[in-house]
Design an enzyme around this catalytic site. Structure first.
Site, PDB file in Angstrom:
ATOM      1  N   SER A   1     -41.490  71.483   3.429  1.00  0.00           N
ATOM      2  CA  SER A   1     -40.986  70.163   3.813  1.00  0.00           C
ATOM      3  C   SER A   1     -41.899  69.070   3.294  1.00  0.00           C
ATOM      4  O   SER A   1     -43.114  69.255   3.177  1.00  0.00           O
ATOM      5  CB  SER A   1     -40.916  70.087   5.340  1.00  0.00           C
ATOM      6  OG  SER A   1     -40.748  68.750   5.770  1.00  0.00           O
TER       7      SER A   1
ATOM      8  N   TYR B   1     -44.193  70.438  13.592  1.00  0.00           N
ATOM      9  CA  TYR B   1     -43.244  70.892  12.570  1.00  0.00           C
ATOM     10  C   TYR B   1     -43.934  70.942  11.206  1.00  0.00           C
ATOM     11  O   TYR B   1     -43.867  71.943  10.482  1.00  0.00           O
ATOM     12  CB  TYR B   1     -42.033  69.960  12.529  1.00  0.00           C
ATOM     13  CG  TYR B   1     -41.113  70.215  11.360  1.00  0.00           C
ATOM     14  CD1 TYR B   1     -40.363  71.385  11.290  1.00  0.00           C
ATOM     15  CD2 TYR B   1     -41.005  69.300  10.313  1.00  0.00           C
ATOM     16  CE1 TYR B   1     -39.529  71.635  10.200  1.00  0.00           C
ATOM     17  CE2 TYR B   1     -40.168  69.536   9.231  1.00  0.00           C
ATOM     18  CZ  TYR B   1     -39.435  70.705   9.183  1.00  0.00           C
ATOM     19  OH  TYR B   1     -38.613  70.954   8.111  1.00  0.00           O
TER      20      TYR B   1
END
Length: 352
Positions: free
Chosen positions: A141, A166
């Site tokens: 990501s 995350y």
């Protein structure tokens, strides 16, 4: 780089009822012949499960003749399930897109991230170790860049300052992959996705959430007083990148010490065109009116509120995707207006 012909291969896609996963499988259905595709998804209720049902049904309808397609409802965090899939199907290519997504949710529900993004990915790596694969491609990501000030973000930059759990789990996926590439000579490629959007996407993403709220007459919150910039990437561009990368595995070779040089790579997939959030909202509202989702006389100004930055958010994301262009001849092409137009048209058809 080792070239891989995807035809007649057995391919495992995790998270295949998800947004990117389902679009990838659709593309594989249309592009490759005589393959076996296994799709595993746990269908969790992080967002409206009906969207996952919609994507699953679409895949069942699109499945072509000559392609063997198997859907498994299961969780990658369950080792027995993953080991069973690898023993039964012996996948040659694995694309790991299953993950607990979302930055803000990771602040309130950290357990979900540790189980799916850490344990789940570990199970995939172990299965690839015991059932050797030609290539493991996995989703990282853009959030790994954290609070980096230097833009555009390059895969050569240090990524040691995550600002959300995350992001930390995605960075650890890259570290795990490097370790397994080195120890067991498993070709792995991580893809750092930049703000993916499009039809049948995730309702927790800004474009989708804003649309839902505006339809209900609620006020949308624009963070950092509108001074955020995002490198939006349309889902078809993401899928194009994944399919190209699947066909080019990092080369296995030994170093001077006779031990494997890790067949490991990481790429950014992003548009390289950061858009200001206020401009993004302007285009979104124009396309929602055009598609008939909202009336022509809708008063947008009274439904917008500028608010401070949220914990875990970053002010700017901006991809340097030169390496993807160099190695795979691809740079994302679809403009924000084109992409939001396709989303608005899908939204009108799906919900109205």
């Amino acid at each position: 780089m080792e070239r891989i012909d995807l035809n007649k291969k057995t391919i495992l896609v995790t998270g295949g009822a998800g947004f990117i996963g389902s679009n990838l499988i659709k593309r594989l259905f249309s592009d490759i012949k005589g393959s076996t595709i296994i799709n595993i998804d746990n269908e969790n209720d992080y967002y409206d499960v009906r969207l996952k049902e919609y994507r699953k049904e679409e895949l069942e309808q699109l499945k072509p003749e000559g392609t063997s397609y198997h859907y498994v409802k299961g969780d990658i965090a369950d080792k027995t399930t993953i080991d069973g899939i690898f023993e039964t199907y012996k996948p040659q290519i694995v694309v790991n897109l299953a993950a607990q997504a979302g930055v803000r949710y990771s602040i309130t529900n950290p357990d979900a991230y540790i189980m799916s993004n850490m344990m789940g990915f570990y199970n995939i790596l172990e299965a690839c170790r015991h059932n050797p694969v030609e290539h493991l491609v996995y989703a990282s990501s853009s959030s790994v860049y954290g609070g980096n000030k230097k833009v555009p973000f390059s895969t050569d930059d240090r990524v040691d300052n995550p600002v959300s759990l995350y992001a930390a789990t995605k960075k650890s996926n890259e570290l795990f992959a490097h370790c397994y590439s080195k120890l067991y000579n498993i070709p792995t490629t991580g893809l750092r996705f930049f703000t993916v959007y499009g039809p049948a996407g995730r309702p927790d993403m800004a474009y989708f959430g804003f649309t839902n709220k505006l339809l209900k007459g609620e006020t949308i919150q624009i963070f950092n007083y509108g001074n955020c910039r995002r490198d939006f990437t349309y889902v078809d561009d993401i899928v194009e990148g994944i399919v190209r990368v699947m066909q080019g595995a990092p080369e296995r070779k030994n170093g001077e010490d006779g031990l494997p040089v890790p067949p490991y790579a990481v790429y950014n997939i992003g548009g390289g065109q950061p858009e200001n959030l206020l401009d993004f909202v302007q285009i979104l509202q124009e396309e929602l009116v055009r598609a008939g989702v909202l009336p022509k006389d809708f008063d947008f100004e009274s439904h917008k509120k500028l608010v401070p930055m949220q914990p875990g958010d970053v002010p700017t994301t901006f991809a340097d995707a030169a390496a993807l262009e160099r190695d795979f001849g691809f740079t994302p092409k679809i403009t924000l207006r084109e992409g939001l137009r396709k989303f608005a048209e899908w939204y009108a058809q799906y919900y109205q």
